[in-house]
Write an enzyme that holds these catalytic residues in place. Sequence first.
Site, PDB file in Angstrom:
ATOM      1  N   ALA A  45       0.802  -1.230   0.000  1.00  0.00           N
ATOM      2  CA  ALA A  45       0.000   0.000   0.000  1.00  0.00           C
ATOM      3  C   ALA A  45       0.835   1.280   0.000  1.00  0.00           C
ATOM      4  CB  ALA A  45      -0.946  -0.004   1.194  1.00  0.00           C
TER       5      ALA A  45
ATOM      6  N   SER B 212       0.715  -4.378  -4.091  1.00  0.00           N
ATOM      7  CA  SER B 212      -0.529  -3.617  -4.050  1.00  0.00           C
ATOM      8  C   SER B 212      -1.748  -4.505  -3.855  1.00  0.00           C
ATOM      9  CB  SER B 212      -0.672  -2.831  -5.367  1.00  0.00           C
ATOM     10  OG  SER B 212      -1.787  -1.997  -5.323  1.00  0.00           O
TER      11      SER B 212
ATOM     12  N   CYS C  19      -6.519  -6.844   3.710  1.00  0.00           N
ATOM     13  CA  CYS C  19      -7.736  -6.774   4.519  1.00  0.00           C
ATOM     14  C   CYS C  19      -8.828  -7.689   3.972  1.00  0.00           C
ATOM     15  CB  CYS C  19      -8.287  -5.347   4.548  1.00  0.00           C
ATOM     16  SG  CYS C  19      -7.041  -4.115   4.933  1.00  0.00           S
TER      17      CYS C  19
END
Lengths: 469, 469
Positions: free
Chosen positions: B11, B39, B43
């Site tokens: 991220a 990337s 979650c």
Amino acid sequence: MSTFVIVGGDAAGMSAASKAKRDDPDLDVVVFERGEWVSYGACGLPYYVKGEIQSLQDLVSVTPEEFREERDIDLRTGHDVVGIDPDDRTVTARHEGGTLTQSYDSLLVATGARAVEPPIDGIDREGVYTLGSMADGKELREYVARARSEGDLQQPDSGPACQFLETCRGPVGIVGGGYIGVEMAEALAANDFEVHLFQRGDRILKQFSEATSEAVREHLAKQDVAVYLGAAVNELAGGDAVEAVLTDEERVPVEMVLVGTGVRPRTELAEDAGIELGETGAIATDAYRETNVSDVYAAGDCAEAEHVVTGEPVYVPLALTANRHGRAIGQTVAGTPTEGGGVAGTAAVKAFELEAARTGVLDHEEARAAGFDPMTETISAKSRAGYYPEGGTVNVTLTVDRPSGRMLGGSLVSEYGEGAVHRSHALVGAVTEGVAVGDLANYDLAYAPPFNTTWDPVLTAAKVVEGKR
Amino acid sequence: MSTFVIVGGDAAGMSAASKAKRDDPDLDVVVFERGEWVSYGACGLPYYVKGEIQSLQDLVSVTPEEFREERDIDLRTGHDVVGIDPDDRTVTARHEGGTLTQSYDSLLVATGARAVEPPIDGIDREGVYTLGSMADGKELREYVARARSEGDLQQPDSGPACQFLETCRGPVGIVGGGYIGVEMAEALAANDFEVHLFQRGDRILKQFSEATSEAVREHLAKQDVAVYLGAAVNELAGGDAVEAVLTDEERVPVEMVLVGTGVRPRTELAEDAGIELGETGAIATDAYRETNVSDVYAAGDCAEAEHVVTGEPVYVPLALTANRHGRAIGQTVAGTPTEGGGVAGTAAVKAFELEAARTGVLDHEEARAAGFDPMTETISAKSRAGYYPEGGTVNVTLTVDRPSGRMLGGSLVSEYGEGAVHRSHALVGAVTEGVAVGDLANYDLAYAPPFNTTWDPVLTAAKVVEGKR
């Protein structure tokens, strides 16, 4: 012992009564209400007409008996206040043919609003309704019930009166594309009416952003609601009963018409007593909701309030403001001077399977008049993580002051359940606190895949606006 | 031509790379990533294990090819950076047995975090998993798939291993009652595993309010998850494979254990290069995310950030902060110095049919350490108008500074879909801007019957707190 008299027993009035009595049990609290209903949720009426709420009684949050017995409030329904004498500190009310006079130490004028009856020929014909009161709601529900019981649903192929596949009762017309118009389109379409909605201006929900208006218009069209824009209604034609809606361009046959073109404040009583109105035509007050007449307060749909962005008085007659200001007045009268806060012009609406909200100043002319240099951007973003099995799209419109970045307003629309309305809470705060959009973009908002993308659509919008200003 | 080197391709790293290259196309942007995935949305892993997401690839927002070809970023996967030389301004990476040296003008350390392996005997046994990486997710999904394919679901009456009516695979143990523990309880229970969750402390989701923790615990119990509180796990017993979870009080037979006891920052590379850590053990930075070493930045799960309430550095390794700070660094490196903003410690979680969010400072000790005199109240309110056909309950906990009313933190829980998480957006703003709770109570939040009561639960909570302080 001090007496607090309240004229009008809905949101503002009963909030004030309850809070004053709770804070100062020694206070005499007398409420005069013309009708029989008090403290009712008029916002629920469309869902009552739709049939999702079974009884008008369900809309009442506290009954007259509860106010009287549990809260010790002297609530007098069926009492029509016809005069206020600020010098004598009395009000005069009519009740069952007689009149009575009641003295007060503090007075709250909470006389509410009435539906605007636009100057349309034939607006008094049978079959033309408004939706402002419980009685209006009852009549509309009865109309729907009558239509439903008159034989089975017509079939789509049963005749030329039925233009649309799914909507086969009516046809019915709605004049006005505001909240009431949109909510009633849903209520009537859900009962299989063919619905024609006439909007004078070039878009519905004109207080929302253009992007929101357009999204809702498209959605209404998908739901087989015929939306006529730029369609000023000239006449509701017919005999005793309405038979057609006439605009410059069209003659649309209808069996019923709902007129939902807004409300205006009931101010006659106040005016007669020398209470000043503001430029909006509603009763002017200070931050404590006190009028120009000492110890006389005004709140709810009859009164102005100052806008949190512009500081200017505006007329935004909505339920929360009425409750909040009523409560603040109750607290003030009970001995603790309390400001109820301004308004941000926030509003929410469900439109079939969409939800939308708006807050603050979106209109550029209004923003410029307040000294801002407005710019507006709209983004469209996923409502949840792209890989999550549920989800839809949220459109976010932000209006900011270009030089400073100050948040002026916002408007959101999403599928129902995808969070446009609750997300607007973030924008209300930003607008109220005068947050710069670049700072909003840095907010540490909650994220988890079932609820949003890593950058919530609100943040994405803020980021985009900040990048462009 | 200037070179921006980034260590770590998730991220923070890829946000920085993308933003820097977009703002300054002349910049050379080189990213070294040890693994093959970049990337990705870690979650989403619990939902992948649950089976709601079909492929790990779905969690990838931008592929390596897209970064290389569309964004012109020199992304080198399979490159393990083993050294940083701040004097020479170079990094050394291992790749396919060889090493290479890359010079930089600006450097971003975005090395992320690793799952904490608590000192529990037997934690290396087969069948003990963590969930930090895509590889971890893959292994867990394979475990679930194997268990599902090993014959039909056992019937509830098939034997003593099956304590619960609906959960008949496993049993499995989860060590840790944080987000991962709770989300994985849902993922495993949805696959008909009998789930035992062990929490060392006296409540799960300990960053949330006690009321939220208790609501989620009750809900887990209703979903037949066995929750053990105050249950420090001493041993994961067994032979090669884990067979039981041992606490002081219990010996619970299990076939698999997931350890979800948090993460700690990967800081070895930074430390070896003389980059300072903060008191939290993560890399210390200034407001621009620059470390003590000039032109060396740190962001994401390896770095600290300042708390918006206390101003103190904290370690809250979450996705949005990584994205936001990465993006700000990219913008800074491209020539526009940009602060990424602090963190509010905001978090959201779905737990079966509940949703919960928290923000700010809830812990009284933490609040007192920052000079506040905290008080906390929790209210329970209807999520929508009482008469509306849908709806549930929202619990709102607010923590404020008693003398000033300053909003310090909030925690909400509701049924899934009833808006606890999106409503938390309002609290993030109030906490970030230091709004007094009495002012929050006066916010003109959106209201319509399908979305809330006239006073949204957030307002009701603010009103109650303001009345009690």
